[in-house]
Motif scaffolding. Structure first.
Motif, PDB file in Angstrom:
ATOM      1  N   ILE A  78     -49.673 -18.689 -74.672  1.00  0.00           N
ATOM      2  CA  ILE A  78     -51.099 -18.367 -74.711  1.00  0.00           C
ATOM      3  C   ILE A  78     -51.344 -17.131 -73.860  1.00  0.00           C
ATOM      4  N   LEU A  97     -54.350 -15.115 -71.840  1.00  0.00           N
ATOM      5  CA  LEU A  97     -55.691 -15.347 -71.301  1.00  0.00           C
ATOM      6  C   LEU A  97     -56.268 -14.079 -70.674  1.00  0.00           C
ATOM      7  N   ARG A 135     -60.714 -16.166 -68.258  1.00  0.00           N
ATOM      8  CA  ARG A 135     -60.164 -17.471 -68.653  1.00  0.00           C
ATOM      9  C   ARG A 135     -59.069 -17.913 -67.678  1.00  0.00           C
ATOM     10  N   HIS A 161     -62.553 -26.825 -70.596  1.00  0.00           N
ATOM     11  CA  HIS A 161     -62.718 -25.624 -71.402  1.00  0.00           C
ATOM     12  C   HIS A 161     -62.534 -24.423 -70.481  1.00  0.00           C
ATOM     13  N   VAL A 195     -60.222 -22.058 -75.849  1.00  0.00           N
ATOM     14  CA  VAL A 195     -59.004 -22.427 -75.143  1.00  0.00           C
ATOM     15  C   VAL A 195     -59.311 -23.565 -74.179  1.00  0.00           C
ATOM     16  N   TYR A 196     -58.444 -24.592 -74.224  1.00  0.00           N
ATOM     17  CA  TYR A 196     -58.620 -25.778 -73.390  1.00  0.00           C
ATOM     18  C   TYR A 196     -57.330 -26.095 -72.650  1.00  0.00           C
ATOM     19  N   LEU A 249     -51.941 -26.252 -72.688  1.00  0.00           N
ATOM     20  CA  LEU A 249     -52.858 -25.107 -72.750  1.00  0.00           C
ATOM     21  C   LEU A 249     -52.880 -24.664 -74.194  1.00  0.00           C
ATOM     22  N   ARG A 250     -54.037 -24.805 -74.844  1.00  0.00           N
ATOM     23  CA  ARG A 250     -54.040 -24.626 -76.283  1.00  0.00           C
ATOM     24  C   ARG A 250     -55.376 -24.103 -76.793  1.00  0.00           C
ATOM     25  N   LYS A 251     -55.253 -23.270 -77.824  1.00  0.00           N
ATOM     26  CA  LYS A 251     -56.436 -22.817 -78.547  1.00  0.00           C
ATOM     27  C   LYS A 251     -56.845 -23.935 -79.507  1.00  0.00           C
ATOM     28  N   LYS A 253     -51.382 -22.842 -81.610  1.00  0.00           N
ATOM     29  CA  LYS A 253     -51.355 -21.725 -80.662  1.00  0.00           C
ATOM     30  C   LYS A 253     -51.561 -22.232 -79.246  1.00  0.00           C
ATOM     31  N   GLY A 254     -50.503 -22.190 -78.468  1.00  0.00           N
ATOM     32  CA  GLY A 254     -50.581 -22.641 -77.092  1.00  0.00           C
ATOM     33  C   GLY A 254     -49.214 -23.035 -76.580  1.00  0.00           C
TER      34      GLY A 254
END
Length: 167
Positions: A45, A47, A51, A75, A80-81, A93-95, A110-111
Motif C-alpha cells: 500500500i 500512503l 494517511r 479509517h 484505506v483501513y 492495511l487495505r484499500k 490492494k493492500g
C-alpha cells in the motif's frame, strides 16, 4: 522516483519514503527478485503523508486490540483501513470499496497484511522515517484540519467520506 529511506520489515517487505509524481508517499510493500533485479510487487500500500500520520496515530488502538484479541478497524483516509480481526496476530492495511447497492465498504486485494514482527518493525521505523521526512512535522490529518470544524464539511470531504462524497 526518489527514495528518501528504505527500512526492512522482514520477509522481503519494506517501508519507504518515496517521491512519486511530485508527491511524497510512504510505501509499505513486498519486494521480489526477478531476473536478478529487485522489484516491488503489487502486494502493498502507498500512503500520502496525511494517511501515514493517521495510521501512526492509530497504533495504540491497534496494539490494544491485538492484546485483547478484539476486532478493530480504523479509517486512515480515502478508502484505506487498518484492521485486526478477533484472535488475529496480524494487522491488515487495505484499500476498500463500496459495492453498488451496499452500505458498508469491503476489502479489496490492494493492500498488505503485516505479521507481528513486521508490524513491530513498522512502529519502530516511525522515528527514522520522521528523520528523513521532516514534512511530517507539519502534516495535519484531514479530520483535524481547520475546514473540518463542522459535520457538513467533514461529510463533503472526499478524503474523510470517500463513498458519500458530495460537492
Amino acid at each position: 522516483m526518489a527514495t528518501r529511506c528504505n527500512i526492512e520489515l522482514g520477509n522481503d517487505r519494506y517501508v519507504q519514503a518515496t517521491e512519486w509524481k511530485d508527491q511524497l508517499r510512504i510505501d509499505i510493500r513486498e519486494w521480489e527478485t526477478k531476473n536478478g533485479k529487485r522489484m516491488p510487487t503489487k502486494k502493498g500500500i502507498s500512503l500520502p503523508l496525511n494517511r501515514w500520520k493517521m495510521l501512526v496515530d492509530s497504533f495504540d488502538y491497534l496494539d490494544q486490540a491485538l492484546v485483547e484479541n478484539n476486532t478493530y478497524t480504523t479509517h486512515v483516509g480515502g478508502n484505506v483501513y487498518a484492521s485486526i480481526t478477533t484472535n488475529s496476530v496480524c494487522v491488515d492495511l487495505r484499500k476498500n470499496w463500496l459495492p453498488p447497492n451496499q452500505t458498508e465498504v469491503v476489502p479489496t486485494k490492494k493492500g498488505i497484511t503485516l505479521r507481528p514482527m513486521e508490524y513491530t518493525k513498522l512502529k519502530e521505523a516511525v522515528s527514522v522515517i520522521g528523520d528523513f521526512v521532516p514534512e511530517l512535522n507539519t502534516v495535519v490529518p484531514c479530520p483535524f484540519s481547520y475546514d473540518h470544524q463542522n459535520q457538513l464539511e467533514f461529510l463533503r470531504c472526499s478524503e474523510c467520506n470517500p463513498d458519500g462524497f458530495t460537492e
